[in-house]
Design an enzyme around this catalytic site. Structure first.
Site, PDB file in Angstrom:
ATOM      1  N   TYR A   1      -2.692  -1.566  10.175  1.00  0.00           N
ATOM      2  CA  TYR A   1      -2.778  -1.780   8.734  1.00  0.00           C
ATOM      3  C   TYR A   1      -1.532  -1.212   8.052  1.00  0.00           C
ATOM      4  CZ  TYR A   1      -4.210  -1.393   3.862  1.00  0.00           C
ATOM      5  OH  TYR A   1      -4.255  -1.482   2.499  1.00  0.00           O
TER       6      TYR A   1
ATOM      7  N   SER B   1       0.855  -1.184   0.000  1.00  0.00           N
ATOM      8  CA  SER B   1       0.000   0.000   0.000  1.00  0.00           C
ATOM      9  C   SER B   1       0.888   1.230   0.000  1.00  0.00           C
ATOM     10  CB  SER B   1      -0.887   0.012   1.255  1.00  0.00           C
ATOM     11  OG  SER B   1      -1.547   1.255   1.416  1.00  0.00           O
TER      12      SER B   1
END
Length: 248
Positions: free
Chosen positions: A152, A139
């Site tokens: 995350y 990400s």
């Protein structure tokens, strides 16, 4: 490795980025295998794309993951590419008293432990192929974190580092290792995310990624132009400003 005429396993291929990349790669002549935790959305994806093969799988179930790895190799001996896409993103509050650990534990199990286990189970098979690929999905938040989603962001930073290490370890094998790092994309990874004005349209993201995967020389980091805002923030001396923009 060029991603055409391959047998590709995509985890989390029943929704979001996983679903879109599965359909796009199938259109390039690849044979697609998907997994999904939610049976309803998995079946809907397979009804829409009958040429695909699908398996219901909870990646956090260690015994189910081991059994699946054996089964997918036995049923698809030409498997030569794996895209470790499945992931979850939930908010956490470390100002709470007490701090709840369920989100952190679930996120680590899904986003980090599961892809490591699946890769470990499938890499011996991939190394028997003349050409093969392992693709991780990190990400933009691996490079500049979002404060509302600390674990995350941390799991995606770990996936980035793990991918770099795997690429070096496997450099003399038939397995090429690639990393896809999405920016904010218009999917329902988090509720309402698909409606966020700043999110990159899903089709635009997929088109750019598949174009890179279709090149004669696939880059190690399959990163769309938009994610450079985060990927290059520290190298370009603008980490603080980028962090503030993401966490404003």
């Amino acid at each position: 490795m060029i991603f055409t005429n391959r047998t590709i396993l995509i985890t989390g291929g029943n929704s979001g980025i996983g679903q879109a990349i599965a359909e796009a790669l199938q259109s390039k002549g690849n044979r697609i295998i998907i997994t999904g935790r939610k049976r309803h959305s998995l079946q809907a994806m397979l009804q829409k794309n009958p040429a695909m093969t699908g398996y219901s799988l909870d990646l956090t179930d260690e015994s189910a993951l081991a059994a699946f790895s054996e089964k997918v190799i036995a049923e698809h001996p030409k498997l030569d590419a794996v895209i470790l896409n499945a992931g979850i993103m939930e908010a956490e509050d470390y100002t709470a008293d007490p701090v709840q650990m369920d989100v952190a534990e679930r996120t680590i199990a899904t986003n980090l432990t599961a892809p490591i286990r699946l890769a470990a189970a499938l890499l011996p098979h991939l190394q028997t192929q003349s050409e093969a690929a392992l693709v991780t999905v990190s990400s933009g938040l691996a490079f500049v974190p979002k404060a509302a989603n600390p674990v995350y962001s941390a799991t995606k930073a770990a996936i980035h580092a793990w991918t770099q290490a795997l690429r070096h370890q496997l450099r003399d094998t038939p397995v090429d290792v690639y990393e896809v790092a999405p920016p904010l994309v218009a999917t329902e990874l988090t509720p309402g995310q698909s409606q966020v004005a700043a999110a990159m349209p899903l089709q635009d993201f997929i088109d750019e990624v598949v174009e890179m995967l279709s090149r004669d020389e696939v880059p190690d980091e399959v990163m769309v132009v938009r994610v450079n805002f985060q990927r290059k923030a520290e190298a370009e001396g603008r980490f603080k400003e980028t962090f503030a923009a993401i966490n404003g």
